[in-house]
Design a protein around this motif. Structure first.
Motif, PDB file in Angstrom:
ATOM      1  N   LEU A   1      83.822 -51.448  20.227  1.00 37.72           N
ATOM      2  CA  LEU A   1      84.639 -51.814  21.654  1.00 37.72           C
ATOM      3  C   LEU A   1      86.025 -51.286  21.669  1.00 37.72           C
ATOM      4  CD1 LEU A   1      83.129 -55.383  22.806  1.00 37.72           C
ATOM      5  CD2 LEU A   1      82.619 -53.084  23.686  1.00 37.72           C
TER       6      LEU A   1
ATOM      7  N   THR B   1      88.155 -65.996  28.979  1.00 40.52           N
ATOM      8  CA  THR B   1      86.830 -65.343  27.948  1.00 40.52           C
ATOM      9  C   THR B   1      85.542 -66.455  28.450  1.00 40.52           C
ATOM     10  OG1 THR B   1      88.185 -64.517  26.323  1.00 40.52           O
ATOM     11  CG2 THR B   1      85.951 -64.896  25.831  1.00 40.52           C
TER      12      THR B   1
ATOM     13  N   ARG C   1      87.796 -48.646  23.899  1.00 38.85           N
ATOM     14  CA  ARG C   1      89.004 -49.046  24.633  1.00 38.85           C
ATOM     15  C   ARG C   1      90.079 -48.046  24.415  1.00 38.85           C
ATOM     16  NH1 ARG C   1      89.235 -52.451  28.716  1.00 38.85           N
ATOM     17  NH2 ARG C   1      87.397 -53.453  27.984  1.00 38.85           N
TER      18      ARG C   1
ATOM     19  N   ASP D   1      91.239 -57.628  26.016  1.00 42.23           N
ATOM     20  CA  ASP D   1      90.003 -57.337  26.863  1.00 42.23           C
ATOM     21  C   ASP D   1      88.714 -57.109  26.031  1.00 42.23           C
ATOM     22  OD1 ASP D   1      91.733 -56.892  28.813  1.00 42.23           O
ATOM     23  OD2 ASP D   1      92.056 -54.861  28.943  1.00 42.23           O
ATOM     24  N   VAL D   2      88.919 -56.709  24.684  1.00 40.98           N
ATOM     25  CA  VAL D   2      87.734 -56.147  23.774  1.00 40.98           C
ATOM     26  C   VAL D   2      87.072 -57.620  23.417  1.00 40.98           C
ATOM     27  CG1 VAL D   2      87.112 -56.009  21.311  1.00 40.98           C
ATOM     28  CG2 VAL D   2      88.436 -54.372  22.704  1.00 40.98           C
TER      29      VAL D   2
ATOM     30  N   GLN E   1      87.251 -60.484  25.354  1.00 35.71           N
ATOM     31  CA  GLN E   1      86.595 -60.769  26.576  1.00 35.71           C
ATOM     32  C   GLN E   1      85.237 -60.187  26.782  1.00 35.71           C
ATOM     33  OE1 GLN E   1      89.126 -61.494  29.798  1.00 35.71           O
ATOM     34  NE2 GLN E   1      87.648 -61.654  31.181  1.00 35.71           N
ATOM     35  N   GLU E   2      85.264 -58.848  26.838  1.00 35.40           N
ATOM     36  CA  GLU E   2      83.943 -58.199  26.703  1.00 35.40           C
ATOM     37  C   GLU E   2      83.014 -58.430  25.930  1.00 35.40           C
ATOM     38  OE1 GLU E   2      84.804 -53.867  27.418  1.00 35.40           O
ATOM     39  OE2 GLU E   2      82.705 -53.247  27.115  1.00 35.40           O
TER      40      GLU E   2
ATOM     41  N   CYS F   1      81.267 -61.569  26.987  1.00 32.18           N
ATOM     42  CA  CYS F   1      80.369 -61.299  27.947  1.00 32.18           C
ATOM     43  C   CYS F   1      79.078 -60.637  27.617  1.00 32.18           C
ATOM     44  CB  CYS F   1      81.043 -60.486  29.331  1.00 32.18           C
ATOM     45  SG  CYS F   1      82.479 -61.488  29.993  1.00 32.18           S
ATOM     46  N   ARG F   2      79.125 -59.812  26.827  1.00 33.18           N
ATOM     47  CA  ARG F   2      77.956 -58.902  26.153  1.00 33.18           C
ATOM     48  C   ARG F   2      76.945 -59.875  25.726  1.00 33.18           C
ATOM     49  NH1 ARG F   2      78.769 -52.813  24.111  1.00 33.18           N
ATOM     50  NH2 ARG F   2      79.700 -52.286  26.088  1.00 33.18           N
TER      51      ARG F   2
END
Lengths: 204, 117
Positions: A108, B27, A112, A75-76, A78-79, A82-83
């Motif tokens: 992050l 991603t 999380r 998740d980190v 991927q985030e 995106c950021r």
């Protein structure tokens, strides 16, 4: 391309023996990251895949060691991407993109971990934090033992050890990434390494 | 300061396991979607962008700012200010209204000493 953190550290590739005399090969990696950041800042979609291939293993490793969960680490990463895409106008002026990315992952991963309320679906001891190199599967048992020992370290020590030992970053950079003074970063590394040797029953 | 790498490294020869292959796909899809959106401005730029998008809201904000500025620019007499601060109809308001005006202090001629006389 042949440029990446794996050329210097243990991320996604067996690390060569640490040699203090070898020049840091960070420059080519940093240059490539800067190019990709500049392309991303211009909105170039094609820069995403090379950027991921270049640094995702190192970033995922940090998230894994800090958050202590593979799901959180996924998740980190991927985030983070995106950021980067969302706030691309900031990327053109980044001086040290490697430290910039690692610092974002650090924050992050902590967020999380806190958001989960320290609930842990899988015991950290069963998480493979290190693996045997593909060329030497005989080290699999060593990797399992090392993973179990690393899981017992406090997260800040484990993180400092990752950045210094696996990514070959100097203490000052480790401190900048984790938001602590250089001396604290060095102290965390030393304490973590000492604890690791004790847990692995290695001679001090 | 001793460098831990100078000691025997318990992690020598080991590597960090790479992320799953499907994470790359997930991603990149998510990041591409974010990249194709217009860049999100932050702070003042976001506020100005919102005002540009809604002219009515911009007029309202300008009006409020003007009214706020006028409140500070128009001088108010001290007596009316005292009465205004008290809620109308309250006992305190009535007391304030019925309070006798304080007589102004008499003018005092400045004392001058002449050394000639």
């Amino acid at each position: 391309m042949g440029v990446g953190p794996q050329d210097q550290g243990k991320c996604a590739a067996p690390r060569p023996e640490a040699d203090a005399s070898s020049p840091p090969a960070v420059d080519a990696y940093t240059e490539r990251l800067r190019e990709l950041f500049a392309a991303l800042a211009r909105g170039d979609v094609d820069a995403l895949a090379p950027l991921y291939d270049l640094c995702a293993a190192e970033l995922h490793g940090l998230a894994l060691w800090r958050a202590g969960s593979r799901e959180d680490a996924d998740d980190v990463v991927q985030e983070l991407f995106c950021r980067l895409a969302d706030q691309r106008h900031r990327l053109a002026g980044v001086e040290n993109p490697r430290a910039y990315l690692l610092a974002i992952v650090h924050r992050l991963a902590i967020d999380r971990h806190r958001a989960r309320g320290r609930r842990r679906e899988e015991p950290l001891e069963s998480l493979p934090l290190v693996a045997a190199p593909a060329a030497d599967p005989g080290m699999a048992e060593d990797a399992r033992r090392a993973s179990r020992a690393l899981a017992r370290l406090p997260a800040p020590q484990r993180e400092a050890l990752y950045l210094h030992s696996m990514c070959d970053l100097p203490y000052a950079t480790v401190g900048r990434i984790t938001g602590v003074p250089t001396f604290t970063a060095a102290s965390r590394c030393r304490l973590g390494l000492r604890a690791l040797r004790r847990l692995l029953e290695l001679p001090p | 300061m001793n460098d831990p790498r100078s000691e025997r490294d318990p992690l020598a020869g080991l590597r960090v396991p790479p992320p799953d292959a499907d994470l790359r796909t997930r991603t990149l899809v998510a990041a591409r979607a974010a990249l194709e959106r217009p860049a999100a401005p932050g702070g003042w730029r976001a506020a100005f962008a919102a005002l540009r998008a809604a002219p009515a809201l911009a007029s309202l904000v300008a009006l409020l700012l003007l009214a706020h500025a006028l409140l500070f620019l128009v001088p108010a007499s001290p007596d009316s200010a005292r009465a205004k601060r008290l809620p109308a109809g309250s006992q305190a308001h009535e007391l304030a209204a019925s309070a006798p005006e304080v007589a102004p202090l008499p003018k005092v001629r400045p004392l001058t000493i002449s050394l000639d006389s």
